[in-house]
Design an enzyme around this catalytic site. Structure first.
Site, mmCIF file in Angstrom:
data_model
loop_
_atom_site.group_PDB
_atom_site.id
_atom_site.type_symbol
_atom_site.label_atom_id
_atom_site.label_comp_id
_atom_site.label_asym_id
_atom_site.label_seq_id
_atom_site.Cartn_x
_atom_site.Cartn_y
_atom_site.Cartn_z
ATOM 1 N N LYS A 105 0.836 -1.207 0.000
ATOM 2 C CA LYS A 105 0.000 0.000 0.000
ATOM 3 C C LYS A 105 0.871 1.257 0.000
ATOM 4 O O LYS A 105 2.064 1.188 0.346
ATOM 5 C CB LYS A 105 -0.935 -0.029 1.210
ATOM 6 C CG LYS A 105 -0.207 -0.237 2.495
ATOM 7 C CD LYS A 105 -1.132 -0.739 3.587
ATOM 8 C CE LYS A 105 -0.394 -0.644 4.904
ATOM 9 N NZ LYS A 105 -1.010 -1.422 5.943
ATOM 10 N N ARG B 226 -10.591 -1.203 14.046
ATOM 11 C CA ARG B 226 -10.596 -0.649 12.684
ATOM 12 C C ARG B 226 -11.561 -1.495 11.861
ATOM 13 O O ARG B 226 -12.460 -2.114 12.409
ATOM 14 C CB ARG B 226 -9.155 -0.686 12.156
ATOM 15 C CG ARG B 226 -8.809 0.402 11.183
ATOM 16 C CD ARG B 226 -7.307 0.467 10.865
ATOM 17 N NE ARG B 226 -6.839 -0.659 10.069
ATOM 18 C CZ ARG B 226 -5.590 -0.781 9.611
ATOM 19 N NH1 ARG B 226 -4.688 0.147 9.904
ATOM 20 N NH2 ARG B 226 -5.244 -1.819 8.896
ATOM 21 N N HIS C 295 -6.312 -8.183 11.956
ATOM 22 C CA HIS C 295 -5.091 -7.371 11.950
ATOM 23 C C HIS C 295 -4.735 -7.020 13.391
ATOM 24 O O HIS C 295 -5.612 -6.681 14.183
ATOM 25 C CB HIS C 295 -5.339 -6.097 11.133
ATOM 26 C CG HIS C 295 -4.089 -5.331 10.821
ATOM 27 N ND1 HIS C 295 -2.989 -5.905 10.245
ATOM 28 C CD2 HIS C 295 -3.775 -4.020 11.003
ATOM 29 C CE1 HIS C 295 -2.040 -4.981 10.077
ATOM 30 N NE2 HIS C 295 -2.497 -3.839 10.540
ATOM 31 N N ARG D 233 1.309 -11.268 6.225
ATOM 32 C CA ARG D 233 1.160 -10.049 5.406
ATOM 33 C C ARG D 233 2.190 -8.992 5.774
ATOM 34 O O ARG D 233 1.841 -7.879 6.166
ATOM 35 C CB ARG D 233 -0.236 -9.428 5.614
ATOM 36 C CG ARG D 233 -1.416 -10.302 5.281
ATOM 37 C CD ARG D 233 -2.711 -9.488 5.372
ATOM 38 N NE ARG D 233 -2.830 -8.763 6.623
ATOM 39 C CZ ARG D 233 -3.411 -9.231 7.734
ATOM 40 N NH1 ARG D 233 -3.947 -10.433 7.750
ATOM 41 N NH2 ARG D 233 -3.457 -8.486 8.823
ATOM 42 N N CYS E 51 11.038 25.415 3.528
ATOM 43 C CA CYS E 51 10.085 25.988 2.567
ATOM 44 C C CYS E 51 9.426 24.864 1.758
ATOM 45 O O CYS E 51 9.697 23.694 1.971
ATOM 46 C CB CYS E 51 10.785 26.951 1.614
ATOM 47 S SG CYS E 51 11.862 28.119 2.428
ATOM 48 N N ASP F 235 9.817 23.962 -1.424
ATOM 49 C CA ASP F 235 10.720 23.180 -2.282
ATOM 50 C C ASP F 235 12.180 23.334 -1.925
ATOM 51 O O ASP F 235 13.040 22.821 -2.635
ATOM 52 C CB ASP F 235 10.577 23.625 -3.749
ATOM 53 C CG ASP F 235 9.176 23.978 -4.105
ATOM 54 O OD1 ASP F 235 8.351 23.051 -4.126
ATOM 55 O OD2 ASP F 235 8.892 25.168 -4.328
HETATM 56 C C1 LIG Z 1 -0.275 -2.412 6.425
HETATM 57 C C2 LIG Z 1 -0.854 -3.683 6.673
HETATM 58 C C3 LIG Z 1 -0.044 -4.801 6.846
HETATM 59 C C4 LIG Z 1 1.471 -4.732 6.926
HETATM 60 O O1 LIG Z 1 1.872 -4.207 8.171
HETATM 61 P P1 LIG Z 1 3.416 -4.025 8.567
HETATM 62 O O2 LIG Z 1 3.374 -3.593 9.970
HETATM 63 O O3 LIG Z 1 3.951 -2.985 7.663
HETATM 64 O O4 LIG Z 1 4.074 -5.306 8.369
HETATM 65 C C5 LIG Z 1 -0.658 -6.011 6.968
HETATM 66 N N1 LIG Z 1 -2.013 -6.115 6.928
HETATM 67 C C6 LIG Z 1 -2.820 -5.053 6.787
HETATM 68 C C7 LIG Z 1 -4.282 -5.235 6.749
HETATM 69 C C8 LIG Z 1 -2.269 -3.804 6.652
HETATM 70 O O5 LIG Z 1 -3.074 -2.745 6.511
#
Ligand SMILES: *Cc1c(COP(=O)(O)O)cnc(C)c1O
Length: 866
Positions: free
Chosen positions: A530, A628, A660, A716, A807, A809
């Site tokens: 992301k 979340r 998560h 992930r 600033c 830039d």
């Molecule tokens: C960003 C994210 C991750 C990765 O997290 P890290 O802490 O960067 O390893 C995994 N799962 C979800 C849903 C995320 O939003």
């Protein structure tokens, strides 16, 4: 050999210190490569100023110095006296580049060799070498070095011209309008050789016609009575022939050659008596590989005849012509393969010539490794597409490196090369690894080797891939191109502006493999990409992680996935975030897996799937304590009901279930274990009903490393892939490497008196005379202004504090304690400089945030290079 008196006379320079020596073996403009006894010339370049290396050259044994008077006067008195004591001849001139040109012109007039100038789009170095090799069989012959072919390089190489030389064979390069004419004024050729005209380096010419006209100035620059040698069958050359000129045109005619044979021993052909200027047909052969070298041989033949050599003498001398490094040069490769190293440079014509050489040579499997071709201007996309289409007829496997070459890969697939035989990579290592694995699984038979041909523009540094494929990597320094210390340091890919990110893809590759090692073969790795891969550039990161053990990608939004799909990434992609109902069709079109937690979205996705006749993959999100996105884990019935609904809705396929973690990056894992057990309860409830989806996943980077019992079917990781610590408490284990450096260049250095305000709002007033450096980076690059800023940056390996406000830039730093700072010097905002280091973690601490936020906030207008 350079004589001091000739140099002084030609340049009008003044001898500041007489030295012990009055003769010098050669010129050198790179102190790192200087050989004792040479004369060091301090040249101002685009990237560095040779005057900064005068002492270095002296200490390495320079016997003389050619430097600019103004720069000499600016040297400190200590340096000046060190030079005086070193007792080397020190010559001062106004401009060293012009002085070298004056010397070149004068020395050619003094020794008056017959000058043969070679130019053209392709093959000029090979042709120059072939001509020189043939003439050297009978005459004392000088040749310009390698491709030192411009207004700086040619004069530098002419430092080795001697009185005994009867011929000087010089290559003329051409990368901007007017260059050929200027070079001709300098060297006054008696024979001009134009190899051919095809699209190369067009960005400064606008069109192929303009470029042809530029090459044609070789002929218009020839004096009356000279000779012009050209390829009679080159359509773009013919219009350049002006027969009203009082010069003799000597065409060579490759298509008159017959019986062309290409083997690993070299190329051979026969030419008819009239072309040979002989009583019978003549066979020509050389060690050069590829049918296009018939032209090289004929050009050399034509010139050598003009210089008075007999057909049989030329024939014998041609057999001594061998490939140069990086120009279709055969080298022993791994697993008994044959490397066909063509990495010196690339453009369409030479790439096609290389492909046909590859096809003509006896081989088992034919593997092409193609890097981007640069400098093609508006021809770029088409040229890569056409090359990909053509490749299908010549190769069994196509491996590409870089985003332009990826266009060739796509074209090759469309033209029918099996998708498994087309491998798109971003890094040198991945390209080499792909080739090695093919070579390993298809070991060659005893009598015919598998062949790997490598090609790409200079900027792509494809010799690094070649090095990884050599049977004897220790031979690389002699056998490959760009092996000198200077080249080894240069990052050739130029960013589009002097503030840029360098992304070390091999760090990303090795971090990904490390994660894969941690989880083992049964657990998949989804790399979290992301926010443009946390600011690292999603496309290159995607290609790299997929080559190194990741099998799925994660993005925050549908829009983040679309450039990946457009670039041909076909791996599964999961969207972590909210997909509104109106975007479900787009998600389906891009073949994305969607995160669901609400019935209305599930129904919208189902409707879209039915409308498009597709099946949508779905991951259900459980909120086990992050607060979340997701259905709360205590609402077990709701989760089970929702999963059942998805199972029943048409067009949906339940692929995954996930949660998560909120605090996996704390040393104390109690709260993470509580999340895990809540998630496990959800999972058991689903398993009891036979509703467990195939891919269950929970771990981010921190949990992947610290909570193996939570790996389930997939992890992930994000931050660990980029080599950043999950938190100040939970650091990455040994061996993970940060992939990102953030750099800029000093745009101005000046003194500001005491008591003066600096930047908007005068929040800083100088307390003493202050040497400041201005940097072309600001908050609109992600170089934050408030509530706190970066604090300091690195220049010459030392900390330079930021003064006043940042600033939009630009910003201003204090370099009073780093007085050697000059305009153009490298500045490190994140990364290493010598021994010094400024990590994303340190910056995060100063800004009061996380390393993730620091890198993800570096804005898109900052170019990424690798
Ligand atoms: C960003 C994210 C991750 C990765 O997290 P890290 O802490 O960067 O390893 C995994 N799962 C979800 C849903 C995320 O939003």
């Amino acid at each position: 050999m350079i004589y001091l008196e000739h140099l002084l006379e030609a340049t009008g320079g003044s001898l500041r210190y007489p030295g012990k020596q009055t003769r010098f073996a050669a010129f050198s403009h790179d102190s790192r490569q200087l050989i004792p006894g040479e004369l060091f010339v301090a040249v101002r370049g685009e990237r560095s100023d040779g005057h900064n290396y005068i002492l270095d050259a002296t200490r390495r044994g320079a016997a003389g110095l050619l430097i600019e008077a103004a720069a000499f006067n600016a040297l400190s008195s200590e340096v000046q006296s060190e030079l005086e004591q070193a007792s080397l001849a020190t010559i001062l001139v106004a401009d060293t580049r012009l002085a070298l040109q004056d010397y070149a012109r004068a020395i050619l007039q003094r020794w008056h060799p017959t000058v043969i100038a070679v130019t053209g789009s392709v093959g000029k170095t090979s042709t120059k070498e072939a001509i020189a090799t043939v003439l050297a069989s009978n005459f004392a012959t000088f040749r310009s070095w390698q491709n030192y072919n411009d207004l700086l390089g040619l004069p530098l190489s002419l430092g080795k011209l001697e009185e005994r030389h009867e011929y000087a064979v010089l290559e003329l390069g051409c990368d901007h309008p007017g260059e050929i004419a200027a070079l001709c004024r300098l060297v006054q050729p008696h024979i001009g050789v134009l190899t051919n005209v095809s699209p190369t380096l067009l960005q400064y010419f606008g069109s192929l016609e303009n470029f042809a006209a530029e090459l044609g100035t070789l002929f218009t620059s020839l004096a009356d009575g000279s000779y012009a040698v050209f390829n009679q069958y080159d359509d773009l050359t013919r219009p350049l022939i002006d027969s009203t000129r009082r010069i003799t045109f000597l065409p060579f005619a490759p298509s008159q050659a017959y019986n062309v044979k290409v083997s690993w021993e070299g190329v051979s052909c026969e030419i008819p008596p009239e072309a040979a200027g002989a009583s019978k047909p003549l066979t020509l052969n050389s060690r050069l590989l590829g049918a296009h070298h018939v032209s090289t041989m004929l050009a050399a033949y034509t010139v050598a005849r003009r210089c008075g050599l007999q057909p049989e003498e030329i024939q014998a001398a041609l057999t001594q012509v061998t490939p140069l490094p990086g120009r279709l040069n055969p080298l022993p490769g791994v697993y008994g393969s044959q490397i066909l190293d063509d990495t010196h440079n690339a453009q369409p014509a030479s790439a096609l010539a290389g492909l046909s050489a590859l096809k003509a040579l006896p081989a088992g499997l034919r593997i092409a490794i193609l890097g981007d071709m640069h400098g093609l201007g508006s021809y770029e996309e088409n040229a890569h597409r056409q090359l990909g289409q053509a490749a299908v007829r010549y190769v069994d496997y196509l491996i590409t490196r870089g985003e332009r070459a990826a266009i060739s890969a796509e074209a090759a697939r469309q033209a029918g090369l099996a998708p498994r035989h087309v491998i798109v990579t971003s890094s040198h290592e991945d390209a080499a690894r792909a080739a090695r694995s093919i070579l390993e699984t298809h070991q060659a038979s005893a009598n015919v080797s598998n062949v790997v041909w490598l090609k790409g523009s200079e900027e792509m540094r494809m010799e690094r891939v070649a090095e990884l494929l050599l049977a004897q990597p220790a031979d690389a320094p002699e056998q490959l191109v760009r092996q000198t210390p200077g080249w080894k340091q240069i990052v050739v890919t130029r960013p589009e502006r002097p503030t840029w990110l360098e992304i070390d893809l091999s760090a990303i590759a090795s971090n990904t493999r490390k994660v894969k090692d941690v989880v083992g073969p049964k657990v998949r790795v989804l790399a979290s990409l992301k926010a443009d891969a946390y600011g690292h550039g999603a496309l290159k990161v995607a290609r790299t992680v997929l080559q190194n053990g990741a099998s799925m990608l994660g993005v925050a939004t549908v829009s983040e996935a679309s450039p990946l799909r457009e670039a041909g990434i076909s791996a599964p992609i999961l969207v972590f975030g909210y997909v509104p109902s109106w975007q479900m069709r787009e998600a389906l079109r891009l073949d994305l897996a969607v995160t669901l937690y609400a019935s209305s979205s599930a129904q919208a996705l189902s409707r879209a799937a039915l409308a498009l006749h597709k099946t949508a993959r779905v991951h259900v999100k459980v909120d086990s304590g992050m607060g979340r996105l997701g259905i709360r884990s205590e609402q077990l019935d709701e989760i089970v009901g929702f999963v059942r609904e998805i199972k029943e809705l048409p067009g949906l396929e339940l692929e995954g279930l996930y949660t998560h973690f909120a605090v996996a990056d704390m040393l104390d894992l109690t709260l993470t274990r509580r999340q895990l057990s809540r998630f496990q309860q959800v999972l058991s409830a689903l398993e009891e009903q036979g509703l467990r989806p195939p891919i269950v996943h929970a771990c981010n980077s921190a949990a992947t490393l610290s909570l193996p019992e939570a790996h389930f079917d997939m992890v992930r990781p994000g931050i660990a892939i980029y080599g950043l610590d999950p938190s100040p408490e939970v650091r990455l284990p040994e061996g993970f490497r940060a992939a990102l450096s953030f750099k800029t260049q000093v745009s101005q250095v000046k003194w500001v008196p005491a008591g003066e305000g600096i930047s908007y709002g005068y929040t800083y007033i100088t307390e003493r005379p202050t040497l400041v450096a201005i940097l072309p980076v600001g908050y609109a690059d992600g170089f934050r202004r408030a509530p706190t800023n970066w604090g300091s940056v690195l220049i010459h390996g030392q900390e330079a504090p930021i003064l006043g406000r940042v600033c939009m830039d630009q910003c201003i730093v204090d370099v009073t304690h780093i007085p050697q700072t000059r305009m153009g010097d490298e500045v490190v905002l994140i990364g290493r400089q010598g021994e010094a280091r400024l990590s994303a973690e340190q910056v995060a601490e100063r800004l009061g945030t996380s390393n993730c936020e620091v890198v993800a906030e570096i804005l898109a207008r900052v170019p990424r290079v690798d």
